[in-house]
Design a protein around this motif. Structure first.
Motif, PDB file in Angstrom:
ATOM      1  N   TYR A  22       0.830  -1.206   0.000  1.00  0.00           N
ATOM      2  CA  TYR A  22       0.000   0.000   0.000  1.00  0.00           C
ATOM      3  C   TYR A  22       0.870   1.263   0.000  1.00  0.00           C
ATOM      4  O   TYR A  22       0.675   2.156  -0.820  1.00  0.00           O
ATOM      5  N   TYR A  23       1.822   1.332   0.902  1.00  0.00           N
ATOM      6  CA  TYR A  23       2.659   2.525   0.995  1.00  0.00           C
ATOM      7  C   TYR A  23       3.673   2.613  -0.139  1.00  0.00           C
ATOM      8  O   TYR A  23       3.963   3.703  -0.646  1.00  0.00           O
ATOM      9  N   GLU A  24       4.214   1.481  -0.575  1.00  0.00           N
ATOM     10  CA  GLU A  24       5.170   1.519  -1.685  1.00  0.00           C
ATOM     11  C   GLU A  24       4.503   1.972  -2.974  1.00  0.00           C
ATOM     12  O   GLU A  24       5.120   2.664  -3.790  1.00  0.00           O
ATOM     13  N   LYS A  25       3.240   1.596  -3.165  1.00  0.00           N
ATOM     14  CA  LYS A  25       2.505   1.996  -4.368  1.00  0.00           C
ATOM     15  C   LYS A  25       2.316   3.514  -4.390  1.00  0.00           C
ATOM     16  O   LYS A  25       2.462   4.148  -5.432  1.00  0.00           O
ATOM     17  N   ILE A  26       1.991   4.088  -3.243  1.00  0.00           N
ATOM     18  CA  ILE A  26       1.858   5.544  -3.162  1.00  0.00           C
ATOM     19  C   ILE A  26       3.212   6.201  -3.422  1.00  0.00           C
ATOM     20  O   ILE A  26       3.311   7.187  -4.165  1.00  0.00           O
ATOM     21  N   ALA A  27       4.259   5.659  -2.817  1.00  0.00           N
ATOM     22  CA  ALA A  27       5.603   6.226  -2.967  1.00  0.00           C
ATOM     23  C   ALA A  27       6.046   6.239  -4.426  1.00  0.00           C
ATOM     24  O   ALA A  27       6.706   7.193  -4.856  1.00  0.00           O
ATOM     25  N   GLU A  28       5.684   5.224  -5.191  1.00  0.00           N
ATOM     26  CA  GLU A  28       6.079   5.165  -6.605  1.00  0.00           C
ATOM     27  C   GLU A  28       5.678   6.429  -7.352  1.00  0.00           C
ATOM     28  O   GLU A  28       6.460   6.981  -8.125  1.00  0.00           O
ATOM     29  N   GLY A  29       4.424   6.864  -7.146  1.00  0.00           N
ATOM     30  CA  GLY A  29       3.946   8.066  -7.835  1.00  0.00           C
ATOM     31  C   GLY A  29       4.705   9.306  -7.409  1.00  0.00           C
ATOM     32  O   GLY A  29       5.083  10.133  -8.250  1.00  0.00           O
ATOM     33  N   PHE A  30       4.917   9.437  -6.106  1.00  0.00           N
ATOM     34  CA  PHE A  30       5.677  10.588  -5.604  1.00  0.00           C
ATOM     35  C   PHE A  30       7.099  10.575  -6.162  1.00  0.00           C
ATOM     36  O   PHE A  30       7.609  11.611  -6.593  1.00  0.00           O
ATOM     37  N   ILE A  31       7.751   9.429  -6.122  1.00  0.00           N
ATOM     38  CA  ILE A  31       9.141   9.328  -6.587  1.00  0.00           C
ATOM     39  C   ILE A  31       9.250   9.747  -8.046  1.00  0.00           C
ATOM     40  O   ILE A  31      10.140  10.524  -8.427  1.00  0.00           O
ATOM     41  N   LYS A  32       8.331   9.263  -8.871  1.00  0.00           N
ATOM     42  CA  LYS A  32       8.355   9.623 -10.290  1.00  0.00           C
ATOM     43  C   LYS A  32       8.211  11.137 -10.469  1.00  0.00           C
ATOM     44  O   LYS A  32       8.952  11.758 -11.228  1.00  0.00           O
TER      45      LYS A  32
END
Length: 194
Positions: A124-134
């Protein structure tokens, strides 16, 4: 459970089960919720439930994945209307807080997942982080933000959204006050030093 093609009515029934599970898991918690209670409140037979989900854990997992997908989509749509990194981030936070007012149980449900399935919680948190990182990597390339570690910045941004939403939307059951939103954005984009 293997993917089967559902009719429109089948999709509506499945979604009704998920919506009901969201309410009950949010109110009572995963461990105190039964399939019988979900089906009774959803107005479907237990046999109908098993046409869509094999276990209680399966509906819980699908619910978290669906909630995550739903708010990430709303954020993406809001951000696409903006051009600068700062405007995109502001729009994304607004979209999240607006979405959250209709899904306040998100906090309770996600926190329960740490006990139900640690891998799901992390996903759940890694999926959110992916968008922010990009988005942060793109902003660094365009020189719209400092060349800091994108993952570090992503988790800092996530923490701000998580706790501002929890404090006002989940605990107080209100919208995030404008002055709180403005101060959070001030911290993100200008820091706290004079």
């Amino acid at each position: 459970m293997s993917e089967i093609k559902l009719t429109r009515k089948g999709l509506m029934t499945r979604q009704k089960i998920l919506d009901t599970a969201e309410d009950i898991f949010g109110e009572k918690g995963y461990f105190e919720t039964s399939i019988a209670e979900i089906t009774l409140r959803a107005g479907v037979a237990q046999g109908t439930y098993y046409n869509y989900f094999s276990t209680k854990k399966e509906v819980f997992e699908e619910l978290i994945r669906q909630l995550s997908s739903s708010f990430r989509h709303q954020i993406k749509v809001a951000m696409e209307k903006e051009t600068s990194f700062e405007a995109k981030q502001r729009a994304g936070y607004v979209a999240f807080f607006e979405w959250l007012t209709n899904h306040r149980n998100l906090y309770s449900i996600v926190q329960q997942s740490v006990l139900v399935d640690m891998n799901l919680y992390r996903w759940y948190y890694e999926k959110i982080a992916e968008g922010f990182i990009k988005a942060i990597e793109e902003a660094i390339d365009k020189k719209e933000c400092k060349p800091l570690n994108p993952e570090t910045v992503a988790y800092c941004f996530m923490g701000i959204g998580q706790f501002i939403g929890m404090r006002w939307v989940f605990w107080e059951k209100e919208t995030v006050p404008d002055h709180v939103f403005d101060e959070a954005m001030e911290i993100i984009f200008n820091g706290i030093n004079n």
